[in-house]
Scaffold this motif. Structure first.
Motif, PDB file in Angstrom:
ATOM      1  N   LEU A  66      45.428  31.979  48.297  1.00  0.00           N
ATOM      2  CA  LEU A  66      44.294  31.276  47.687  1.00  0.00           C
ATOM      3  C   LEU A  66      43.366  30.705  48.755  1.00  0.00           C
ATOM      4  N   GLU A  67      43.931  30.211  49.866  1.00  0.00           N
ATOM      5  CA  GLU A  67      43.099  29.672  50.950  1.00  0.00           C
ATOM      6  C   GLU A  67      42.196  30.762  51.533  1.00  0.00           C
ATOM      7  N   LYS A  68      42.734  31.979  51.673  1.00  0.00           N
ATOM      8  CA  LYS A  68      41.916  33.093  52.175  1.00  0.00           C
ATOM      9  C   LYS A  68      40.767  33.394  51.220  1.00  0.00           C
ATOM     10  N   TRP A  69      41.053  33.383  49.918  1.00  0.00           N
ATOM     11  CA  TRP A  69      40.013  33.681  48.934  1.00  0.00           C
ATOM     12  C   TRP A  69      38.935  32.603  48.944  1.00  0.00           C
ATOM     13  N   LEU A  70      39.346  31.341  49.154  1.00  0.00           N
ATOM     14  CA  LEU A  70      38.373  30.246  49.240  1.00  0.00           C
ATOM     15  C   LEU A  70      37.458  30.428  50.446  1.00  0.00           C
ATOM     16  N   LYS A  71      38.036  30.780  51.583  1.00  0.00           N
ATOM     17  CA  LYS A  71      37.252  30.947  52.809  1.00  0.00           C
ATOM     18  C   LYS A  71      36.269  32.109  52.696  1.00  0.00           C
ATOM     19  N   LYS A  72      36.704  33.182  51.999  1.00  0.00           N
ATOM     20  CA  LYS A  72      35.835  34.355  51.859  1.00  0.00           C
ATOM     21  C   LYS A  72      34.828  34.201  50.723  1.00  0.00           C
ATOM     22  N   GLY A  73      34.919  33.134  49.971  1.00  0.00           N
ATOM     23  CA  GLY A  73      33.941  32.872  48.923  1.00  0.00           C
ATOM     24  C   GLY A  73      34.217  33.560  47.602  1.00  0.00           C
ATOM     25  N   TYR A  74      35.389  34.164  47.443  1.00  0.00           N
ATOM     26  CA  TYR A  74      35.705  34.809  46.165  1.00  0.00           C
ATOM     27  C   TYR A  74      35.912  33.765  45.067  1.00  0.00           C
ATOM     28  N   ILE A  75      36.442  32.594  45.457  1.00  0.00           N
ATOM     29  CA  ILE A  75      36.599  31.485  44.517  1.00  0.00           C
ATOM     30  C   ILE A  75      36.007  30.223  45.141  1.00  0.00           C
ATOM     31  N   LYS A  76      35.555  29.302  44.278  1.00  0.00           N
ATOM     32  CA  LYS A  76      34.965  28.046  44.752  1.00  0.00           C
ATOM     33  C   LYS A  76      35.881  26.856  44.506  1.00  0.00           C
ATOM     34  N   HIS A  77      36.842  27.033  43.568  1.00  0.00           N
ATOM     35  CA  HIS A  77      37.784  25.961  43.244  1.00  0.00           C
ATOM     36  C   HIS A  77      39.194  26.467  43.483  1.00  0.00           C
ATOM     37  N   LYS A  78      40.035  25.621  44.042  1.00  0.00           N
ATOM     38  CA  LYS A  78      41.437  26.021  44.197  1.00  0.00           C
ATOM     39  C   LYS A  78      42.123  25.915  42.840  1.00  0.00           C
ATOM     40  N   PRO A  79      42.692  27.005  42.348  1.00  0.00           N
ATOM     41  CA  PRO A  79      43.285  26.995  41.006  1.00  0.00           C
ATOM     42  C   PRO A  79      44.485  26.050  40.917  1.00  0.00           C
ATOM     43  N   ASP A  80      44.695  25.521  39.716  1.00  0.00           N
ATOM     44  CA  ASP A  80      45.884  24.710  39.459  1.00  0.00           C
ATOM     45  C   ASP A  80      46.657  25.224  38.245  1.00  0.00           C
ATOM     46  N   GLN A  81      46.278  26.407  37.764  1.00  0.00           N
ATOM     47  CA  GLN A  81      47.000  27.029  36.639  1.00  0.00           C
ATOM     48  C   GLN A  81      47.162  28.517  36.939  1.00  0.00           C
ATOM     49  N   LEU A  82      48.359  29.027  36.685  1.00  0.00           N
ATOM     50  CA  LEU A  82      48.650  30.443  36.924  1.00  0.00           C
ATOM     51  C   LEU A  82      49.438  30.993  35.749  1.00  0.00           C
ATOM     52  N   THR A  83      48.987  32.137  35.243  1.00  0.00           N
ATOM     53  CA  THR A  83      49.733  32.876  34.225  1.00  0.00           C
ATOM     54  C   THR A  83      50.093  34.242  34.803  1.00  0.00           C
ATOM     55  N   VAL A  84      51.379  34.552  34.801  1.00  0.00           N
ATOM     56  CA  VAL A  84      51.855  35.850  35.284  1.00  0.00           C
ATOM     57  C   VAL A  84      52.268  36.676  34.074  1.00  0.00           C
ATOM     58  N   ASN A  85      51.632  37.828  33.886  1.00  0.00           N
ATOM     59  CA  ASN A  85      51.956  38.748  32.790  1.00  0.00           C
ATOM     60  C   ASN A  85      52.547  40.025  33.357  1.00  0.00           C
ATOM     61  N   GLN A  86      53.606  40.519  32.725  1.00  0.00           N
ATOM     62  CA  GLN A  86      54.149  41.829  33.094  1.00  0.00           C
ATOM     63  C   GLN A  86      53.972  42.778  31.912  1.00  0.00           C
ATOM     64  N   TYR A  87      53.240  43.862  32.136  1.00  0.00           N
ATOM     65  CA  TYR A  87      52.911  44.833  31.092  1.00  0.00           C
ATOM     66  C   TYR A  87      53.705  46.123  31.305  1.00  0.00           C
ATOM     67  N   GLU A  88      54.451  46.536  30.299  1.00  0.00           N
ATOM     68  CA  GLU A  88      55.058  47.860  30.296  1.00  0.00           C
ATOM     69  C   GLU A  88      53.994  48.872  29.863  1.00  0.00           C
ATOM     70  N   PRO A  89      54.139  50.150  30.233  1.00  0.00           N
ATOM     71  CA  PRO A  89      53.179  51.164  29.751  1.00  0.00           C
ATOM     72  C   PRO A  89      53.109  51.152  28.225  1.00  0.00           C
ATOM     73  N   GLY A  90      51.909  51.161  27.698  1.00  0.00           N
ATOM     74  CA  GLY A  90      51.724  51.122  26.249  1.00  0.00           C
ATOM     75  C   GLY A  90      51.410  49.744  25.723  1.00  0.00           C
ATOM     76  N   HIS A  91      51.555  48.719  26.561  1.00  0.00           N
ATOM     77  CA  HIS A  91      51.279  47.353  26.134  1.00  0.00           C
ATOM     78  C   HIS A  91      49.886  46.920  26.573  1.00  0.00           C
ATOM     79  N   GLY A  92      49.370  45.894  25.924  1.00  0.00           N
ATOM     80  CA  GLY A  92      48.034  45.409  26.237  1.00  0.00           C
ATOM     81  C   GLY A  92      47.888  43.959  25.851  1.00  0.00           C
ATOM     82  N   ILE A  93      46.644  43.511  25.792  1.00  0.00           N
ATOM     83  CA  ILE A  93      46.340  42.139  25.398  1.00  0.00           C
ATOM     84  C   ILE A  93      45.054  42.170  24.587  1.00  0.00           C
ATOM     85  N   PRO A  94      44.966  41.416  23.474  1.00  0.00           N
ATOM     86  CA  PRO A  94      43.781  41.485  22.616  1.00  0.00           C
ATOM     87  C   PRO A  94      42.523  40.996  23.339  1.00  0.00           C
ATOM     88  N   PRO A  95      41.356  41.494  22.933  1.00  0.00           N
ATOM     89  CA  PRO A  95      40.101  41.013  23.517  1.00  0.00           C
ATOM     90  C   PRO A  95      39.944  39.515  23.282  1.00  0.00           C
TER      91      PRO A  95
END
Length: 659
Positions: free
Chosen positions: A208-237
């Protein structure tokens, strides 16, 4: 001799069966895609069943075609179950027509399919222009090394976490872990007063520190969601709730690439390829206005060119193929917002939106607007989910249709997903509906249906032997419009023709007949609360007509109907509580989209229907009829007689005949 004769008969039957299927494939392509086959040989062929839409890749199909000659072009439109092949000579295409017609191949899912080829003058498809990336969207390739990817994947332990249930959730289609705050999928938000212990994993800090320095993000995140998708799975719009998080939302793709769909409220869809180890950055319009989701499927349509990695999936049908999905793990980082959102999209921002509930219409124009917002737009949004709950025909409607003489021409006005169009094969049935999405579902079933306005049906007067209108008239918001809809039904009938009409009843328990609508909901977890068991049809938009000006008071004998209900004229329409008795004739009935399953979830505020609110509650306008009210409306028509009137599981029903 007998054996040879039997073999010849068997071959003859096989050939006839093949010819029938070939003709059916040709007719289906013409009816649904406008692709017209020709009876003479050309250089080009349309290959039915050999398309990206039914799991046949370019790599798989091209070698089969090349055995018959030199292929100039193989055109594979995205999401279509057919393709076009053009040979250098007519002789080669004729050889393919003879050799490959009826050929069995195995698709990328390992299933056997049969190819059906027909000659065409040229390839025909609906060209989709290249769409730019949604504003504010960026894809950064190779954002981390393969070593970092391995460490991140190994840091997530997917064994059951019995001590900390908040950290891990097993959803229907994927495994999920939350850090910092638990992300609630029912409202795309977090409980800001309940942070999870431990914060984000330490392994994420340096990245995250690298992304902040390169300007990809402006705020250091404080929430993370990790999703694992098997083939054939998705997430609604969906769109993450504006007030929940700061502007930027970033998602890291690990383990496998994926195609993510972005959709603008006006219907524009952009498919974006997210390569393995890439970072998706959503800010501005792409974050606040466009939905993002992953379609559940085992293959993605991608560019065949090896140099192509990320970005928009183009409409170059000469360079599209299928890519088999692998197991993908996404790390989605967000920064929780502690102040109201002040984005530039106030009309869809939960912090800025100021809305008032709709009121009972006082004019025909207001009635049309009410129906457009709370009937027509709703059914466009919920069509697929609505159709999935509409599969069992009602016995007395089936009885009506099966009693009609063979060869009768029957119109189903407000046909929905076409549940009744194929009940009696001896009838010639056509359906119409205001919802394009529901009509598309009918056409997928190869049913005859078209989009139209139920107050101006483009069918010749007196041309139908019978009509049905199932759960349709109650969506009109004034008495005059309801009578006009009945008159339009009668106009279609020949003299002596009959119409069957169903509308929702105010009385949900009548003569000891308990309505299915009031039955205790015992649907198992994981299925939606079906709040409108009797609902089948979908209604139509009113065309402006100076002769149909009316108000609720213009037909008092119909409006009163003997009901003990609260009058709502010139007042806000109440929201009905599902599976309870009605306390008002004019109500908004909630429809809970799949994903918002709990009975006790709060009903969302009124306002424009937004496709980017997954699990939302959509409100549909209904005028529920009192005992005798439907009959009274029919009796205002001068050219009909009522043959039968009855109550059927929460519906008032009439069978009338044109005199």
């Amino acid at each position: 001799m007998d054996t040879n004769h039997q073999s010849n008969i068997k071959l003859s039957k096989t050939k006839k069966k093949f010819l029938r299927k070939q003709i059916k494939a040709r007719n289906t392509l013409l009816r649904h895609e406008g692709i017209e086959a020709v009876s003479y040989a050309t250089q080009s062929l349309v290959v039915a069943n050999g398309g990206l839409g039914n799991s046949v890749s370019r790599k798989q199909l091209l070698p089969v075609l090349e055995k018959c000659g030199l292929v100039e072009a193989l055109l594979m439109p995205p999401n279509k179950p057919y393709s076009f092949v053009r040979y250098t000579t007519t002789e080669e295409s004729r050889k393919a027509y003879v050799t490959l017609n009826g050929k069995e191949i195995v698709d990328d899912l390992g299933q056997k399919i049969i190819l059906y080829l027909n000659f065409v003058e040229k390839a025909q498809w609906k060209e989709m222009g290249l769409q730019p990336l949604p504003p504010g969207l960026m894809v950064v390739e190779e954002i981390i090394s393969s070593e970092d990817e391995k460490m991140l994947l190994e840091s997530i332990i997917w064994t059951e976490d019995t001590d900390n249930q908040n950290f891990q959730k097993s959803l229907k289609h994927r495994r999920v872990k939350h850090f910092g705050y638990e992300f609630h999928y029912e409202n795309n938000n977090v409980d800001k007063d309940k942070p999870l212990p431990g914060g984000l994993p330490d392994i994420c800090d340096s990245i995250l520190e690298k992304w902040l320095k390169k300007g990809y993000i402006k705020h250091k995140p404080d929430q993370l969601t990790v999703n694992q998708y098997e083939p054939g799975h998705g997430i609604p719009p969906h769109i993450d709730t504006h007030s929940a998080f700061e502007d930027e939302i970033v998602s890291l793709s690990l383990g496998s690439e994926i195609v993510m769909d972005f959709k603008h409220p006006d219907g524009v869809t952009v498919q974006v390829m997210l390569p393995r180890r890439s970072l998706l950055v959503m800010t501005g319009e792409s974050r606040y206005l466009w939905t993002h989701g992953i379609t559940p499927r085992k293959f993605d349509t991608v560019q065949a060119s090896e140099h192509y990695k990320s970005g928009i999936i183009t409409s170059d049908i000469g360079d599209l193929t299928l890519n088999k999905r692998g197991i993908r793990t996404s790390f989605t980082f967000r920064k929780v917002r502690h102040t109201p959102c002040n984005c530039s999209y106030s009309s869809v921002c939960d912090s800025q939106r100021k809305e008032t509930p709709p009121s009972f219409p006082e004019s025909d124009k207001e009635a049309s607007q009410l129906e457009q917002e709370y009937v027509h737009r709703v059914y466009e949004e919920i069509a697929g989910h609505f159709s999935s709950t509409r599969h069992t025909p009602w016995p007395r409607i089936v009885e009506f249709l099966k009693a009609l003489p063979s060869g009768s021409i029957v119109a189903d006005i407000g046909c929905g997903n076409g549940k009744y169009l194929g009940i009696n094969k001896e009838l010639y049935m056509i359906g119409c509906d205001r919802s394009q999405s529901l009509v598309d579902i009918c056409r997928e079933k190869q049913l005859q249906a078209f989009v139209c306005d139920a107050l101006a049906i483009p069918v010749r007067s007196g041309s139908c032997d019978a009509c049905i209108s199932i759960a349709v008239i109650h969506h009109f918001s004034t008495a005059g419009r309801r009578v006009a809809a009945l008159q339009e039904l009668v106009r279609l009938l020949r003299p002596g023709g009959k119409a069957l009409i169903y509308v929702w009843a105010m009385e949900q328990e009548y003569n000891n007949q308990k309505s299915k609508y009031l039955k205790e909901n015992r649907i198992s977890q994981g299925k939606k609360e079906i709040s409108d068991t009797s609902m089948q049809g979908q209604l139509v938009e009113q065309m402006p007509d100076a002769n149909s000006q009316d108000s609720a008071a213009s037909v008092p004998s119909i409006q009163e109907g003997g009901c003990n209900s609260r009058k709502v004229t010139n007042s806000e329409l109440p929201i009905h509580t599902n599976r309870t008795t009605f306390h008002s004739q004019d109500v908004l009935v909630p429809w809970h989209l799949k994903g918002n399953l709990g009975k006790d979830k709060p009903v969302e505020p009124f306002g424009p229907i937004r496709s980017h609110d997954p699990g939302s509650v959509f409100h549909r306008y209904y005028h529920v009829f009192c005992d005798g009210e439907l009959e009274a409306a029919c009796q205002t028509l001068s050219n009909v007689s009522i043959l039968q009137s009855y109550y059927d599981q929460g519906n008032w029903c009439v069978i009338l005949q044109k005199i």
